[in-house]
Every structure is written in C-alpha cells, then in structure tokens.
Design a protein around this motif. Structure first.
Motif, PDB file in Angstrom:
ATOM      1  N   VAL A  64       0.997  -1.298   0.100  1.00 29.99           N
ATOM      2  CA  VAL A  64       0.036  -0.033   0.055  1.00 29.99           C
ATOM      3  C   VAL A  64       0.747   1.421   0.093  1.00 29.99           C
ATOM      4  CG1 VAL A  64      -1.787   1.250   1.294  1.00 29.99           C
ATOM      5  CG2 VAL A  64      -1.896  -1.140   1.090  1.00 29.99           C
ATOM      6  N   ASP A  65       0.709   1.984  -1.084  1.00 27.52           N
ATOM      7  CA  ASP A  65       1.570   3.170  -1.407  1.00 27.52           C
ATOM      8  C   ASP A  65       0.523   4.546  -0.977  1.00 27.52           C
ATOM      9  OD1 ASP A  65       4.037   2.079  -2.310  1.00 27.52           O
ATOM     10  OD2 ASP A  65       2.720   1.732  -4.174  1.00 27.52           O
ATOM     11  N   VAL A  66      -0.675   4.519  -0.996  1.00 26.17           N
ATOM     12  CA  VAL A  66      -1.685   5.388  -0.918  1.00 26.17           C
ATOM     13  C   VAL A  66      -2.749   5.039  -0.049  1.00 26.17           C
ATOM     14  CG1 VAL A  66      -3.286   6.889  -1.831  1.00 26.17           C
ATOM     15  CG2 VAL A  66      -1.180   6.431  -3.402  1.00 26.17           C
ATOM     16  N   SER A  67      -2.658   5.697   1.344  1.00 24.36           N
ATOM     17  CA  SER A  67      -3.583   5.270   2.432  1.00 24.36           C
ATOM     18  C   SER A  67      -4.942   5.279   2.367  1.00 24.36           C
ATOM     19  CB  SER A  67      -2.854   5.818   3.798  1.00 24.36           C
ATOM     20  OG  SER A  67      -3.080   7.300   3.592  1.00 24.36           O
ATOM     21  N   ASP A  68      -5.292   6.254   1.711  1.00 24.88           N
ATOM     22  CA  ASP A  68      -6.870   6.535   1.521  1.00 24.88           C
ATOM     23  C   ASP A  68      -7.093   7.211   0.086  1.00 24.88           C
ATOM     24  OD1 ASP A  68      -6.252   9.192   2.045  1.00 24.88           O
ATOM     25  OD2 ASP A  68      -6.664   8.781   4.300  1.00 24.88           O
ATOM     26  N   ALA A  69      -8.479   7.757  -0.185  1.00 23.14           N
ATOM     27  CA  ALA A  69      -9.000   8.299  -1.277  1.00 23.14           C
ATOM     28  C   ALA A  69      -8.498   9.704  -1.189  1.00 23.14           C
ATOM     29  CB  ALA A  69     -10.506   8.210  -1.354  1.00 23.14           C
ATOM     30  N   ALA A  70      -8.286  10.451   0.026  1.00 22.15           N
ATOM     31  CA  ALA A  70      -7.858  12.004  -0.052  1.00 22.15           C
ATOM     32  C   ALA A  70      -6.374  11.881  -0.395  1.00 22.15           C
ATOM     33  CB  ALA A  70      -8.096  12.396   1.301  1.00 22.15           C
ATOM     34  N   GLN A  71      -5.539  11.025  -0.016  1.00 19.68           N
ATOM     35  CA  GLN A  71      -4.207  11.047  -0.461  1.00 19.68           C
ATOM     36  C   GLN A  71      -4.288  10.748  -1.763  1.00 19.68           C
ATOM     37  OE1 GLN A  71      -1.561   7.941   1.357  1.00 19.68           O
ATOM     38  NE2 GLN A  71       0.438   8.941   0.733  1.00 19.68           N
ATOM     39  N   TYR A  72      -4.942   9.687  -2.305  1.00 18.64           N
ATOM     40  CA  TYR A  72      -5.004   9.692  -3.627  1.00 18.64           C
ATOM     41  C   TYR A  72      -5.154  10.821  -4.499  1.00 18.64           C
ATOM     42  CZ  TYR A  72      -6.646   8.333  -8.355  1.00 18.64           C
ATOM     43  OH  TYR A  72      -7.171   8.128  -9.769  1.00 18.64           O
ATOM     44  N   TYR A  73      -5.802  12.132  -4.518  1.00 18.13           N
ATOM     45  CA  TYR A  73      -6.135  12.995  -4.967  1.00 18.13           C
ATOM     46  C   TYR A  73      -4.831  14.088  -4.791  1.00 18.13           C
ATOM     47  CZ  TYR A  73     -10.468  12.079  -7.067  1.00 18.13           C
ATOM     48  OH  TYR A  73     -11.578  11.381  -7.857  1.00 18.13           O
ATOM     49  N   VAL A  74      -4.126  14.050  -3.593  1.00 19.94           N
ATOM     50  CA  VAL A  74      -3.018  14.799  -3.243  1.00 19.94           C
ATOM     51  C   VAL A  74      -1.885  14.227  -4.296  1.00 19.94           C
ATOM     52  CG1 VAL A  74      -1.352  15.316  -1.431  1.00 19.94           C
ATOM     53  CG2 VAL A  74      -3.706  15.375  -1.081  1.00 19.94           C
ATOM     54  N   VAL A  75      -1.635  12.932  -4.230  1.00 22.68           N
ATOM     55  CA  VAL A  75      -0.615  12.418  -4.897  1.00 22.68           C
ATOM     56  C   VAL A  75      -0.866  12.755  -6.613  1.00 22.68           C
ATOM     57  CG1 VAL A  75       0.458  10.181  -5.863  1.00 22.68           C
ATOM     58  CG2 VAL A  75      -0.199  10.575  -3.272  1.00 22.68           C
ATOM     59  N   ILE A  76      -1.967  12.553  -6.992  1.00 24.68           N
ATOM     60  CA  ILE A  76      -2.065  12.767  -8.533  1.00 24.68           C
ATOM     61  C   ILE A  76      -2.350  14.224  -8.937  1.00 24.68           C
ATOM     62  CG2 ILE A  76      -3.081  10.488  -8.576  1.00 24.68           C
ATOM     63  CD1 ILE A  76      -5.886  12.111  -9.201  1.00 24.68           C
ATOM     64  N   PRO A 137     -13.846   5.054  -3.534  1.00 25.62           N
ATOM     65  CA  PRO A 137     -14.573   6.480  -3.235  1.00 25.62           C
ATOM     66  C   PRO A 137     -14.202   7.540  -4.378  1.00 25.62           C
ATOM     67  CG  PRO A 137     -14.097   5.479  -1.139  1.00 25.62           C
ATOM     68  CD  PRO A 137     -13.477   4.531  -2.326  1.00 25.62           C
ATOM     69  N   THR A 138     -12.917   7.290  -4.981  1.00 29.30           N
ATOM     70  CA  THR A 138     -12.674   8.190  -6.087  1.00 29.30           C
ATOM     71  C   THR A 138     -13.462   8.042  -7.295  1.00 29.30           C
ATOM     72  OG1 THR A 138     -10.714   6.914  -7.033  1.00 29.30           O
ATOM     73  CG2 THR A 138     -10.263   8.103  -5.131  1.00 29.30           C
ATOM     74  N   ARG A 139     -13.703   6.751  -7.638  1.00 29.03           N
ATOM     75  CA  ARG A 139     -14.514   6.576  -8.594  1.00 29.03           C
ATOM     76  C   ARG A 139     -15.966   7.207  -8.559  1.00 29.03           C
ATOM     77  NH1 ARG A 139     -11.548   7.302 -12.047  1.00 29.03           N
ATOM     78  NH2 ARG A 139     -10.454   8.149  -9.926  1.00 29.03           N
ATOM     79  N   ILE A 140     -16.624   6.989  -7.221  1.00 29.02           N
ATOM     80  CA  ILE A 140     -17.787   7.562  -6.770  1.00 29.02           C
ATOM     81  C   ILE A 140     -17.923   9.114  -7.096  1.00 29.02           C
ATOM     82  CG2 ILE A 140     -19.333   7.978  -4.952  1.00 29.02           C
ATOM     83  CD1 ILE A 140     -18.233   5.129  -3.852  1.00 29.02           C
ATOM     84  N   PHE A 141     -16.828   9.682  -6.527  1.00 29.43           N
ATOM     85  CA  PHE A 141     -16.473  10.991  -6.743  1.00 29.43           C
ATOM     86  C   PHE A 141     -16.627  11.350  -8.199  1.00 29.43           C
ATOM     87  CE2 PHE A 141     -13.822  14.944  -7.365  1.00 29.43           C
ATOM     88  CZ  PHE A 141     -14.008  15.349  -6.192  1.00 29.43           C
ATOM     89  N   GLU A 142     -15.977  10.842  -9.195  1.00 28.11           N
ATOM     90  CA  GLU A 142     -16.022  11.301 -10.422  1.00 28.11           C
ATOM     91  C   GLU A 142     -17.377  10.794 -11.265  1.00 28.11           C
ATOM     92  OE1 GLU A 142     -13.326  12.528 -12.197  1.00 28.11           O
ATOM     93  OE2 GLU A 142     -11.794  12.464 -10.405  1.00 28.11           O
ATOM     94  N   LEU A 143     -17.676   9.699 -10.813  1.00 27.00           N
ATOM     95  CA  LEU A 143     -19.245   9.415 -11.524  1.00 27.00           C
ATOM     96  C   LEU A 143     -20.169  10.547 -11.175  1.00 27.00           C
ATOM     97  CD1 LEU A 143     -19.239   5.535 -11.035  1.00 27.00           C
ATOM     98  CD2 LEU A 143     -19.237   6.758 -12.956  1.00 27.00           C
ATOM     99  N   GLY A 144     -20.193  10.907  -9.794  1.00 26.84           N
ATOM    100  CA  GLY A 144     -20.962  11.591  -9.325  1.00 26.84           C
ATOM    101  C   GLY A 144     -21.106  13.160  -9.877  1.00 26.84           C
ATOM    102  N   LEU A 145     -19.759  13.643  -9.735  1.00 35.05           N
ATOM    103  CA  LEU A 145     -19.701  15.065 -10.068  1.00 35.05           C
ATOM    104  C   LEU A 145     -19.909  15.152 -11.800  1.00 35.05           C
ATOM    105  CD1 LEU A 145     -16.536  16.489  -8.092  1.00 35.05           C
ATOM    106  CD2 LEU A 145     -18.983  16.739  -7.860  1.00 35.05           C
ATOM    107  N   HIS A 146     -19.207  14.255 -12.565  1.00 35.29           N
ATOM    108  CA  HIS A 146     -19.647  14.255 -13.922  1.00 35.29           C
ATOM    109  C   HIS A 146     -20.885  13.968 -14.222  1.00 35.29           C
ATOM    110  CE1 HIS A 146     -15.595  15.512 -14.634  1.00 35.29           C
ATOM    111  NE2 HIS A 146     -14.993  14.278 -14.372  1.00 35.29           N
TER     112      HIS A 146
END
Length: 202
Positions: A64-76, A137-146
């Motif tokens: 595991v390099d990325v601990s949660d969905a929030a860190q995912y968005y920080v990393v990318i 949760p990152t995919r839920i985020f993208e699906l919902g907002l778009h």
C-alpha cells in the motif's frame, strides 16, 4: 466504511450516471458539455470510472503506497496540471463508445460490477498501490460530479442520490484537510467568508 458499503455506493453512482446518459438526445452527442469536451467526450470520461476499476482490479500490488482516497487526490494533483493528456484520454474514451454509446456504457458498468465480488485486495493505481475500498470513493467522486456536468449540459435533473452526494462531500472535506484548507472551507460552509475564485480540490 467496509468494502461492501463502498461497492454499493459505487453501483448506485454508476446507475445514476447511466440514467443521466440515457437522457442524451441523438442530436446532443456532439454538443458542448464541459470546457472543450463534447457530450460524447464527457460520457467517455465517465466511462473511465468503470474501465479503471476493471483494469486496476486485474493488477494486484505488493504494498500500500496510498493510504486513502484523499491521499490519492493529493498524489495525482501534479498529474492534473497537464490538461492535454486528460483531454486526450477523454476524447479516446468517447470515441471508444462507438456507434451505440449507451450500450457500450452499460456493458462497461456491468464489467465493473462483475469484478467487485472480491476481497479488499491491494490494487495498482496511477497513484500507487491502494486497497480497493480506498480507491472506490475516487470513482464515486468522478461518477457523481460528472453526472452533474452531464445533466447540466443536456438539460436534465442534476440531483444526485443522497448516499453518492454524501460520499463526495466527505471525500472533498478530507482532501481539503490534507491541503490545510480546513478553516477556509468551514468559513465558506458557515457563511463566514467565500472560497477564493476558482477554488477546487481537484
């Protein structure tokens, strides 16, 4: 939340996104939607929330390099500065929908749903190794907002299912916290000051 809870919300977000896409009229597919994107390009981008789940689920990671969905968005975040690459992927995804984009979108949704009957494995994402329960949760985020973007583009209702909106809001707050924007956000939410013009967590 458990993996199963995130899976259920992801499926709800997917159902909603597809239901909005089903309201696209035949003459709207080439109409403007979001920035330089057409409706087809936007729906293609939405479809990537299904295809990445399928692709990443087939790529187990060792750690595991990325601990949660929030860190995912920080990393990318640095990867999002090159809009040309994002646009190119979206355009290609739109073209890949083919002559019957709705049938293709439904097929991609079914494929994503089929791979989610698994344990909470560590998968290789663009940001690094993540648990599936943290990636969804990152995919839920993208699906919902778009879905909102698409609904606005075609003149449909933009109301999200409550659990999808709640998931997006929770992740948005978590990303703001990682960016040390908590006070600015809480002031905006409680009427004590606006966010800076153009503020976005992604």
């Amino acid at each position: 939340m458990t993996l199963q809870a995130h899976v259920e919300t992801f499926r709800r977000a997917g159902d909603h996104a597809v239901s909005v896409a089903e309201q696209v009229k035949p003459d709207q597919w080439d109409s403007p939607a979001l920035g330089t994107w057409s409706v087809r390009t936007l729906v293609g981008h939405i479809s990537r929330s299904f295809t990445t789940v399928v692709d990443y689920s087939a790529r187990p990671a060792d750690r595991v390099d990325v601990s949660d969905a929030a860190q995912y968005y920080v990393v990318i975040a640095p990867m999002l500065t090159d809009s040309s690459q994002i646009d190119a992927r979206a355009v290609q995804a739109g073209l890949a929908l083919g002559d019957d984009p709705l049938d293709t979108l439904r097929e991609l949704q079914d494929r994503a749903a089929a791979v989610l009957d698994i344990d909470d494995q560590v998968i290789q994402t663009i940001a690094g190794g993540m648990r599936l329960s943290d990636y969804l949760p990152t995919r839920i985020f993208e699906l919902g907002l778009h879905s909102i973007d698409l609904a606005r583009a075609i003149g449909a209702s933009e109301a999200l299912p409550a659990e999808v909106a709640d998931s997006i809001l929770a992740l948005s707050v978590a990303v703001a916290q990682r960016r040390d924007d908590s006070q600015a956000l809480l002031c905006a939410l409680t009427g004590r000051g606006p966010l800076t013009p153009g503020y976005s967590i992604v």
